[in-house]
Design an enzyme around this catalytic site. Structure first.
Site, PDB file in Angstrom:
ATOM      1  CD  GLU A 131      14.094  26.359  11.410  1.00 19.20           C
ATOM      2  OE1 GLU A 131      12.836  25.944  12.096  1.00 19.20           O
ATOM      3  OE2 GLU A 131      14.846  26.679  11.938  1.00 19.20           O
ATOM      4  CD  GLU A 276      14.100  31.791  12.897  1.00 22.99           C
ATOM      5  OE1 GLU A 276      14.851  30.773  13.799  1.00 22.99           O
ATOM      6  OE2 GLU A 276      13.403  31.680  11.979  1.00 22.99           O
TER       7      GLU A 276
END
Length: 491
Positions: A131, A276
């Protein structure tokens, strides 16, 4: 009762988990994987974890680094592995192709080719960064992520692994948005558009997937007015109409917002993998086993049906988050960050789940071979009548241990001051391997052998873990090798 005997007793007590969970392990969808994080004070042995994955039919795992002890545990298995490169290493690999080549040699090549009798590791992906474009980072990694990806890819090509191992980067869903909340208005953020376009071109050329993390739970956490039913998959909420598509859950809407963003960027057919997705079980009013069970029940049925989303019908690829709770994770986003595990810190399942998506929820197979420390707890001494010193002692304990279960809406919120102090003291005590010195708190605490757990609030007993010892031994070995080289060179 000694630690070994206590541990063996608990292993036998978990037999019903292992019997019930084995059913259906072979029917887990091929696209289903799971994340295994390592931010735990007492990690389970990798060999135990690999067997847990096998017992539950999970054949894909995503890691956040490339720890050799962990990766080598997959040697000779058919489990597909994605390794990761942490954000704090991006600048190094962006600046140096030599460092990238060294990393590939030591963390990929050596494992794929195998270095023991068990055979190689099936490493298929490398996530360069985790991220890195998240808004909270304020652009810290925007300029280094893509060059790091390029250098790692070049290193793989040089090692002859460029076609076998794909390079990507795990991106948060905040890299795109829709001003109207309708998927068709989705676009990538303007502040990262150039960097995203470079990455999209790279992924397209290398036939690598776009890896995105999507969390319906966060829609609830970040907005008290968000319609709760949209976070789940059982169609009990409102329907969102967008052009010719209809959405009954926020996951589909979020995913298709990405699809629209990719289409507008010129890549309408790019493969998307959900890196995720999950639901926490504590640390927030909406984080509990009931909601987690409901969420996974709907998600896994959806995956098994191969229905996909309105814009991307068909089978999907995704990694559940996460395998275990991690008591060392940052709680800056929220206390729930330490409670994402489908399994607890000790490998015991928290709720029934059907990984095959057939809707026949049952207890999955628990971790085998886990040994617990002694059956004892550290609590506030019942002889203490003056509680004036308790708040400061409680704060001290929570400063050195995980107390996220004590917050509002959490599993231990109903404890009184004495109960909360006992919970905090025990967390501190267990984290330090039940050291007698860790159960004092200026004379306020005492060690007991009767379980002080109350209702939903569980006072844990820590497991025996060689994780820290193994890492220490590895560090010592590196130092000894370095010393030997120094001695040979300069003696």
């Amino acid at each position: 009762m000694g630690r070994a005997m206590w541990g063996l007793c608990l292993i036998f007590a978990l037999a019903h988990y292992q019997f019930q969970g084995a059913h259906g392990a072979d029917s887990v969808p091929a696209g289903l994987g799971i994340n295994w994080g390592a931010l735990a004070s007492h990690p389970l042995s990798p060999d135990i974890v690999v067997n847990l994955l096998k017992d539950n039919g999970i054949k894909k795992v995503k890691l956040f680094d490339a720890d050799s002890w962990v990766v080598s545990a997959f040697s000779g298995t058919d489990i597909e592995v994605m390794v990761g490169i942490p954000n704090d290493q991006l600048s190094k690999f962006a600046a140096s192709s030599r460092d990238a080549e060294h990393w590939v040699k030591e963390n990929v090549t050596i494992h794929i080719h195998g270095h023991d009798h068990r055979g190689g590791v099936n490493i298929r992906y490398i996530s360069v960064g985790n991220e890195p474009f998240m808004e909270d980072y304020n652009g810290m990694y925007v300029k280094t992520t893509f060059p790091a990806m390029q250098n790692i890819q070049n290193a793989l090509d040089k090692a002859g692994l460029g076609d076998k191992v794909k390079v990507t980067t795990a991106l948060n869903a905040d890299v795109y948005s829709s001003p109207s909340d309708k998927p068709s208005d989705g676009e990538f953020r303007s502040d990262i558009r150039d960097a995203i376009n470079q990455i999209l071109s790279f992924l397209h050329q290398r036939d690598s997937p776009f890896l995105v993390n999507i969390y319906p739970f966060l829609s609830l956490f970040q907005n008290d007015n968000f319609p709760k039913e949209l976070a789940f998959f059982d169609g009990q909420g409102q329907t969102i109409h967008d052009k010719n598509a209809q959405y009954t859950n926020v996951f589909d809407a979020n995913f298709d917002t990405l699809v629209w963003s990719l289409k507008k960027a010129g890549y309408p057919d790019m493969r998307v993998v959900v890196g995720e997705i999950g639901w926490p079980t504590d640390g927030n009013k909406n984080a509990n086993t009931y909601n987690a069970k409901r969420f996974y029940h709907g998600l896994l049925k959806k995956m098994a049906s191969k229905k996909g989303t309105p814009l991307r019908p068909g089978a999907m690829d995704m990694y559940l988050f996460s395998l275990f709770d991690e008591d060392l994770k940052s709680i800056a986003p929220g206390n729930f960050e330490r409670h994402w595990g489908i399994f607890g810190y000790d490998g015991r399942p928290k709720f029934p789940i059907d990984f095959s998506g057939q809707g026949q929820d049952q207890w999955p197979v628990a971790a085998k071979g886990v040994v617990y420390q002694d059956r004892k707890w550290c609590v506030l001494n019942s002889d203490v009548k003056n509680l004036s010193k308790v708040p400061s002692a409680l704060d001290y304990a929570c400063g050195g241990a995980d107390c996220t279960s004590l917050g509002f809406g959490c599993s231990c919120e109903n404890l009184d001051l004495a109960g909360k102090a006992s919970f905090a003291f025990n967390q501190y005590f267990q984290t330090r391997d039940q050291s007698v010195e860790a159960c004092n708190f200026d004379g306020l605490a005492t060690i007991v052998t009767q379980d002080p757990s109350r209702g939903s609030c569980v006072f844990p007993v820590e497991i025996e873990s060689n994780g820290n010892m193994v890492r220490a031994m590895r560090t010592l070995g590196s130092l000894l090798i370095g010393f030997s080289l120094f001695f040979i060179t300069y003696a």
